[in-house]
Scaffold this motif. Structure first.
Motif, PDB file in Angstrom:
ATOM      1  N   HIS A   1       3.082  -0.815 100.194  1.00 57.76           N
ATOM      2  CA  HIS A   1       2.469  -0.377  98.929  1.00 57.76           C
ATOM      3  C   HIS A   1       1.765  -1.525  98.205  1.00 57.76           C
ATOM      4  O   HIS A   1       2.207  -2.671  98.327  1.00 57.76           O
ATOM      5  CB  HIS A   1       3.553   0.151  97.972  1.00 57.76           C
TER       6      HIS A   1
ATOM      7  N   ASP B   1       4.018  -4.604  96.572  1.00 57.70           N
ATOM      8  CA  ASP B   1       5.127  -5.112  97.408  1.00 57.70           C
ATOM      9  C   ASP B   1       4.927  -6.606  97.685  1.00 57.70           C
ATOM     10  O   ASP B   1       5.871  -7.403  97.611  1.00 57.70           O
ATOM     11  CB  ASP B   1       5.184  -4.388  98.768  1.00 57.70           C
TER      12      ASP B   1
ATOM     13  N   HIS C   1       9.198   0.858 103.126  1.00 54.56           N
ATOM     14  CA  HIS C   1       9.341  -0.590 103.370  1.00 54.56           C
ATOM     15  C   HIS C   1       9.944  -0.833 104.738  1.00 54.56           C
ATOM     16  O   HIS C   1       9.535  -1.744 105.466  1.00 54.56           O
ATOM     17  CB  HIS C   1      10.244  -1.249 102.316  1.00 54.56           C
TER      18      HIS C   1
HETATM   19 ZN   LIG Z   1       6.998  -0.673  97.751  1.00 53.25          ZN
END
Ligand SMILES: [Zn+2]
Length: 256
Positions: free
Chosen positions: A32, A35, A151
């Motif tokens: 994302h 991150d 993730h």
């Molecule tokens: Zn994330």
């Protein structure tokens, strides 16, 4: 003559291993927007300052966001646009040379062969000596945060692209047709690992990390991440006596 003990010197306590050298080309792979800024931005900024060409790969555009910061009436499409722009700004702050979005769906990442092929293509095209990604083996952080499935997938697929896909000629042979020859990545830095063994001193780039994180305005709202990020950096640096660090599990990959 006394023999030298393994890992130490005759005269003093064992020294902490030296900080890993900056690579010439690094690829930073994440699920994302934001991150990268929460986790490895201090390292990337430091490497960029040392002349490293940093390429950021974001697998989604972050169209799901989080409930807390998403205003009513927001759509996935619009939020994705906003967050892509925020990620590009953050990368500019860090000195990232190129920012690439693969546009998979936020919240729905799967470790598919299509995604592995897409990442393998990028690794072969950009030929990084280092890949930076999250540790996909971590399911729980303490008793309050479960690692986001996106993730875990991002870390898993990044590793699978590095080995064996990028370096093995006859995996994804269609990439050869695109003119993309095999490429060996020599080091992988896994962030958010539970047993880190490599540390990068980020005292000199902590402010850049914060500035980059603040570019993610749609997610930060009024919250100032300074105290939390400084505390994380202190915590990670403690084992090496550093004021601020980012820590990694470091894989040194043998040549095929
Ligand atoms: Zn994330």
């Amino acid at each position: 003559m006394t023999s030298r003990k393994r890992g130490g010197s005759e005269s003093g306590p064992r020294r902490a291993p030296r900080e890993p050298k900056p690579p010439a080309v690094a690829m930073s792979i994440h699920a994302h927007p934001d991150d990268q800024e929460f986790t490895v931005a201090g390292t990337l900024a430091k490497w960029a300052q040392a002349g490293c060409r940093v390429i950021t790969v974001c697998l989604t555009r972050g169209g799901a966001g989080s409930n807390k910061s998403t205003p009513a009436g927001m759509t996935r499409e619009r939020l994705g646009e906003i967050r892509e722009e925020e990620q590009r700004r953050a990368c500019k702050v860090l000195g990232v040379a190129e920012t690439i979005f693969l546009d998979y769906e936020d919240g729905m990442l799967q470790p598919s062969l299509a995604l592995r092929r897409d990442l393998t293509r990028l690794v072969r095209r950009h030929r990084p000596d280092v890949v930076v990604c999250g540790d996909p083996t971590v399911r729980f952080y303490g008793g309050r945060y479960m690692n986001h499935p996106d993730h875990r997938v991002a870390g898993d697929v990044a590793l699978d692209a590095v080995f064996p896909s990028a370096e093995t000629r006859l995996i994804f042979p269609e990439l050869l047709d695109e003119g993309l020859e095999p490429h060996h990545v020599s080091r992988v830095f896994l962030h958010s690992a539970q047993e880190p063994d490599a540390y990068v001193d980020i005292a000199g780039t902590l402010e850049l990390k914060l500035a980059a994180l603040r570019e993610h305005k749609s997610q930060m709202g009024d919250w100032d991440p300074k105290d939390m990020i400084a505390a994380w950096a202190r915590e990670q640096g403690r084992r090496r006596g550093l004021r601020a660090a980012e820590s990694y599990r470091l894989m040194l990959l043998e040549r095929p």
